[in-house]
Design a protein around this motif. Structure first.
Motif, short mmCIF file in Angstrom:
data_model
loop_
_atom_site.label_atom_id
_atom_site.label_comp_id
_atom_site.label_asym_id
_atom_site.label_seq_id
_atom_site.Cartn_x
_atom_site.Cartn_y
_atom_site.Cartn_z
N ALA A 1 0.85 -1.18 0.00
CA ALA A 1 0.00 0.00 0.00
C ALA A 1 0.90 1.24 0.00
CB ALA A 1 -0.92 0.02 1.22
N PRO A 2 0.44 2.34 -0.57
CA PRO A 2 1.28 3.55 -0.61
C PRO A 2 1.63 4.03 0.80
CG PRO A 2 -0.59 3.75 -2.11
CD PRO A 2 -0.84 2.53 -1.28
N MET A 3 2.81 4.60 0.94
CA MET A 3 3.24 5.15 2.22
C MET A 3 2.49 6.45 2.48
SD MET A 3 5.34 4.65 4.78
CE MET A 3 6.22 5.51 6.08
N PRO A 4 1.77 6.57 3.61
CA PRO A 4 1.03 7.81 3.91
C PRO A 4 1.99 8.97 4.16
CG PRO A 4 0.25 5.98 5.26
CD PRO A 4 1.52 5.53 4.63
N VAL A 5 1.62 10.13 3.65
CA VAL A 5 2.34 11.39 3.88
C VAL A 5 1.33 12.39 4.42
CG1 VAL A 5 3.55 13.31 2.76
CG2 VAL A 5 4.07 10.94 2.11
N PRO A 6 1.59 13.07 5.57
CA PRO A 6 2.91 13.23 6.16
C PRO A 6 3.38 12.01 6.94
CG PRO A 6 1.29 14.38 7.48
CD PRO A 6 0.56 13.91 6.25
N THR A 7 4.72 11.87 6.94
CA THR A 7 5.39 10.90 7.80
C THR A 7 5.69 11.59 9.13
OG1 THR A 7 7.44 11.55 6.73
CG2 THR A 7 6.39 9.55 5.94
N ASP A 8 6.09 10.80 10.11
CA ASP A 8 6.41 11.38 11.42
C ASP A 8 7.36 10.43 12.14
OD1 ASP A 8 6.61 12.43 13.93
OD2 ASP A 8 4.46 12.60 14.29
N PRO A 9 8.66 10.75 12.16
CA PRO A 9 9.63 9.82 12.75
C PRO A 9 9.41 9.54 14.22
CG PRO A 9 10.64 11.95 12.28
CD PRO A 9 9.29 11.97 11.65
N SER A 10 8.62 10.34 14.91
CA SER A 10 8.36 10.08 16.33
C SER A 10 7.30 8.99 16.53
CB SER A 10 7.90 11.36 17.04
OG SER A 10 6.61 11.75 16.59
N GLN A 11 6.63 8.60 15.44
CA GLN A 11 5.57 7.60 15.52
C GLN A 11 6.07 6.26 14.97
OE1 GLN A 11 2.62 8.37 17.03
NE2 GLN A 11 3.67 10.33 17.42
N ALA A 12 5.31 5.21 15.24
CA ALA A 12 5.66 3.88 14.72
C ALA A 12 5.40 3.84 13.23
CB ALA A 12 4.82 2.82 15.43
N HIS A 13 6.24 3.09 12.54
CA HIS A 13 6.06 2.90 11.10
C HIS A 13 4.73 2.19 10.86
CE1 HIS A 13 6.88 1.62 6.99
NE2 HIS A 13 7.95 2.39 6.98
N PRO A 14 3.92 2.64 9.87
CA PRO A 14 2.60 2.03 9.70
C PRO A 14 2.64 0.60 9.20
CG PRO A 14 3.05 3.61 7.95
CD PRO A 14 4.14 3.77 8.96
N PHE A 15 3.75 0.18 8.58
CA PHE A 15 3.80 -1.16 8.00
C PHE A 15 4.88 -2.06 8.59
CE2 PHE A 15 2.44 1.69 4.44
CZ PHE A 15 1.11 1.29 4.39
N ASN A 16 5.91 -1.48 9.23
CA ASN A 16 7.07 -2.26 9.63
C ASN A 16 7.42 -1.99 11.09
OD1 ASN A 16 9.48 -3.60 9.93
ND2 ASN A 16 10.49 -2.65 8.18
N SER A 17 7.08 -2.91 11.96
CA SER A 17 7.30 -2.70 13.39
C SER A 17 8.78 -2.71 13.76
CB SER A 17 6.57 -3.79 14.19
OG SER A 17 7.05 -5.08 13.84
N SER A 18 9.64 -3.28 12.91
CA SER A 18 11.06 -3.31 13.21
C SER A 18 11.79 -2.06 12.76
CB SER A 18 11.72 -4.54 12.56
OG SER A 18 11.70 -4.43 11.15
N ALA A 19 11.13 -1.20 11.98
CA ALA A 19 11.77 0.03 11.51
C ALA A 19 11.89 1.01 12.67
CB ALA A 19 10.96 0.65 10.39
N PRO A 20 13.00 1.79 12.71
CA PRO A 20 13.20 2.70 13.84
C PRO A 20 12.17 3.82 13.94
CG PRO A 20 15.27 2.26 12.73
CD PRO A 20 14.19 1.69 11.87
N GLY A 21 11.53 4.20 12.85
CA GLY A 21 10.55 5.29 12.90
C GLY A 21 9.71 5.36 11.65
N ASN A 22 8.72 6.22 11.67
CA ASN A 22 7.77 6.36 10.57
C ASN A 22 8.31 7.35 9.54
OD1 ASN A 22 5.56 6.54 8.90
ND2 ASN A 22 4.44 7.92 10.26
N VAL A 23 9.24 6.87 8.71
CA VAL A 23 9.76 7.66 7.61
C VAL A 23 9.81 6.76 6.39
CG1 VAL A 23 11.11 9.21 9.07
CG2 VAL A 23 12.16 7.11 8.21
N ILE A 24 10.14 7.34 5.24
CA ILE A 24 10.32 6.55 4.02
C ILE A 24 11.77 6.11 3.97
CG2 ILE A 24 10.17 6.53 1.50
CD1 ILE A 24 8.20 8.90 1.76
N TYR A 25 12.02 4.84 4.21
CA TYR A 25 13.40 4.36 4.18
C TYR A 25 13.85 4.16 2.75
CZ TYR A 25 13.14 4.03 9.16
OH TYR A 25 13.01 4.37 10.48
#
Length: 753
Positions: free
Chosen positions: A481-505
């Motif tokens: 699914a498309p990555m929602p924007v805005p992103t917010d690195p202080s929040q959990a990643h919407p798709f990947n719980s192992s990612a350090p933050g909610n950004v586009i890696y």
């Protein structure tokens, strides 16, 4: 002092042992398997301070056994180096935890004292002996703990070792053995394992020096594979051919890229354990990196854990003893037959007759034998020689390890590794009078590898199903699914719980392959991490991943869903060791940034955020990063707003002085001072002339100009066997804003020896 760990408190492995059934010493686990694993650096890294001591979690260690098929963790516990000021015992508490965790994970733990990059020497024998006085005594009763006396104590190939070096091996062995009478001790740790006669001379020297005629019953040689494979095998073979008077061998370090060059497979063929020089900072992504390389090479073994399904089944589904079966060669597309002497893959069907049937027989120690209807057994008689079916009894050459391939696919696929007669998998002779005959000369049991076999248990003209390579993901967003924007690195990643933050890696670009989801100048992932089906170069770093080796003209696509039209702050985490990195961003093919120049951050792994303002339309769209080269990239963050112009500075000052050193042959040491200059807003200043003086062990003056990161480096004169202090003092800053020395964070710094 940290509390002692009791060996009785955990389900630890029983001690490793030496097997002599092949006529030479083989190091085996309590399950009669060789040792295979990865390494962790707790000593500070190479150089000292480059790697923080990070303990693998219990979950990660459990996965080593159950998901990656390993049974060994090799740890550089503390450092013996001129640059390492740590006292013995600095990591005692970490070691206690690691001993407990590896026991719980059913892993062996090998500990050693390392060199922090100052390899090829024992810098302090006293520190080394003190290290073992602590840890040798403390873990003597831990049956899953192994001791490697000292990492790379001599530089170069085996012939570089002197009698004085062997004397140190004797001294370390005697000291450790006095503390730990039952623990297997690994000596040598040769840097470049080339030269059998030198290693064998050393083995004899150690035996004589210790006065222990049976030393190799519970000691062995560790070695490093920093040499070409033919040279390494020309060293292994004479040692093994010489028999049990010489030590068993274990490779504790080699370049990870050599996995795809056949190193692991060669070690397997010699029934020799290995520890991959990866996973040093306990980064789990490294494990998938190794897994990908091993898959590409087609190297296989049976894991100790019955829960493991990679690289083969830990609990293989072997047909019941006494079952008669036909064996199928997938590479040939034929069933295997024999003529009473040799074998070929030459039959379109399995007839369950006298010349194409094999009965499974228990050969002991988890191995099987394959018996013909005539009562003879399948034998491997040596690398390159045809297999035979003439043996009347089961010896080491008639014992086979049944390795179940791709167990998750529920197909009857397997391969066979002989215990005797060399340990290669089944392939075939390709030239000469025996061309076409089957032989134990193969190593590749991958999906299309020569050694993949199948089996059937009744007459049939149908081939058994083989392993299938996984299909690539369908084109589209990486997470479906498309990555929602805005992103917010202080929040959990919407798709990947192992990612350090909610950004586009950067590594989470779309699926679809070359020319659709990305463009790369070649088809190899040079970083070897995270995504194995792409040509984009991805590394494991900074707790997750980065895209590196980004060349001009390469691009990456990301499908995003912008919730509302407007201005957004695009924050990019970049690193570069040069001044001309550049890229731009396109949205649905329209350039929305123009050229973006990346800063020189001082190193390819030193990341810095940079920001630009972009205007975005609402809705699902294609975000494309188009490279002009010269940078590495971790992530993008898009949040509503505009970039605030920086406040202009009014004066300059020294923000930081970092002191480091390097060591060369003959005890030669050079010190380095890296000075960072900033304005009163904290902005690094480029093009500023910094002047300073060396004092103490080196006396000189120098001037140099800062780079785009506001940094400039100075080197001292080289001093042999220094005893004292290198000091660098900034005396002036010119060429830009007025210099205010009173605002310096520091004006002088020192490094002592």
């Amino acid at each position: 002092m940290a509390a002692m760990i009791s060996g009785d408190a955990f389900a630890a492995r029983d001690r490793v042992h030496i097997d002599t059934s092949l006529g030479y010493n083989v190091i085996l686990s309590d399950q009669n398997t060789t040792l295979r694993g990865v390494s962790v650096s707790l000593d500070g890294g190479d150089p000292y301070g480059s790697i923080e001591p990070i303990l693998p979690s219990q979950e990660s260690l459990n996965k080593l056994a159950t998901e990656y098929g390993y049974n060994l963790l090799h740890v550089y516990l503390e450092g013996d180096a001129a640059q390492n000021p740590d006292p013995v015992g600095i990591n005692e508490e970490l070691a206690d935890i690691l001993v407990a965790r590896t026991a719980a994970a059913n892993l062996y733990l090998m500990i050693t004292i390392a060199n922090n990059g100052e390899n090829g020497a024992i810098h302090s024998m006293q520190k080394t002996l003190d290290f073992w006085s602590l840890y040798g005594a403390k873990y003597a009763n831990e049956t899953h703990v192994l001791f490697e006396a000292h990492n790379e104590p001599v530089a170069g190939q085996n012939h570089a070792w002197s009698d004085a070096d062997w004397d140190k091996q004797v001294e370390m062995y005697n000291h450790i053995r006095s503390l730990a009478p039952d623990t297997m001790i690994f000596l040598g740790s040769f840097m470049s394992f080339n030269g059998a006669s030198s290693a064998m001379y050393g083995a004899d020297y150690i035996k004589a020096g210790t006065g222990d005629a049976n030393i190799w019953e519970n000691a062995a040689f560790a070695w490093h594979g920093y040499w070409d494979l033919p040279g390494i095998e020309s060293t292994i073979n004479p040692i093994q051919d010489a028999g049990t008077d010489y030590p068993g061998l274990l490779c504790t370090e080699f370049w990870p890229g050599d996995t795809e060059n056949g190193y692991n497979a060669a070690f397997e063929s010699h029934h020799m354990g290995w520890a991959q020089f990866q996973y040093l900072n306990a980064q789990d992504l490294d494990l998938d990196n190794i897994k990908s390389k091993i898959d590409n090479a087609g190297t296989v073994w049976k894991p100790d854990s019955p829960l493991a399904n990679w690289p083969t089944a830990g609990d293989p589904a072997i047909p019941a003893m006494g079952t008669k079966l036909g064996i199928y060669s997938h590479i040939d597309g034929q069933f295997i037959t024999h003529d009473g002497t040799n074998l070929q893959a030459n039959a379109a069907a399995y007839g369950a007759g006298a010349n194409d049937s094999f009965t499974i027989v228990d050969a002991g120690n988890g191995r099987v034998a394959l018996q013909t209807d005539a009562g003879n057994y399948l034998s491997a008689t040596g690398d390159g020689n045809p297999l035979t079916v003439t043996a009347a009894t089961i010896g080491v050459n008639e014992m086979w390890e049944w390795l179940q391939l791709c167990p998750e696919q529920d197909v009857d696929a397997m391969t066979l590794r002989p215990w005797g007669g060399d340990g290669h998998l089944i392939g075939k002779v390709t030239r000469g009078k025996d061309a076409g005959k089957l032989s134990a000369n193969a190593d590749d049991a991958s999906y299309d590898g020569i050694a993949e076999l199948g089996f059937v248990t009744s007459a049939t003209a149908s081939a058994p199903a083989g392993c299938e390579a996984p299909l690539p993901p369908a084109a589209g967003p990486f997470y479906g699914a498309p990555m929602p924007v805005p992103t917010d690195p202080s929040q959990a990643h919407p798709f990947n719980s192992s990612a350090p933050g909610n950004v586009i890696y950067a590594s989470d670009f779309d699926h679809g392959g070359e020319g659709v989801a990305y463009h790369d100048i070649d088809d190899e992932n040079w970083g070897g991490a995270y995504r194995w089906d792409v040509g984009v170069d991805i590394e494991a770093s900074n707790g997750f991943t980065n895209v590196g080796w980004i060349d001009p003209g390469e691009w990456l696509n990301y499908t995003i869903d912008v919730q509302a039209a407007g201005d957004y702050v695009l924050t990019m985490s970049v690193a570069s060791a040069q001044n001309d990195g550049q890229f731009h961003i396109e949205m649905d093919g329209v350039d929305v940034t123009g050229p973006v120049i990346t800063p020189n951050t001082g190193a390819w792994n030193s990341y810095q955020d940079m920001q630009v303002t972009v205007s975005l339309n609402a809705g699902v769209q294609e975000f494309r990063m188009v490279s002009a080269g010269g940078f590495n990239l971790i992530s993008f963050d898009l949040q509503p707003g505009t970039v605030t112009p920086p406040t202009e500075g009014t004066e300059s000052s020294v923000n930081n002085i970092t002191m480091t050193s390097s060591s060369g042959n003959g005890g030669r040491v050079t010190a380095y001072a890296t000075v960072t200059v900033v304005d009163d807003q904290g902005t690094p200043l480029e093009g500023i002339t910094v002047s300073g003086d060396w004092s103490g062990l080196s006396n000189s003056s120098a001037s140099a100009i800062t780079n785009s990161s506001g940094q400039v480096s100075f080197s001292s004169s080289t001093v042999r066997n220094p005893s004292g202090t290198f000091t660098f003092t900034v005396t002036d800053i010119t060429g830009g804003l007025p210099y205010n020395a009173a605002s310096n964070t520091e004006t002088s710094d020192s490094l002592s020896f």
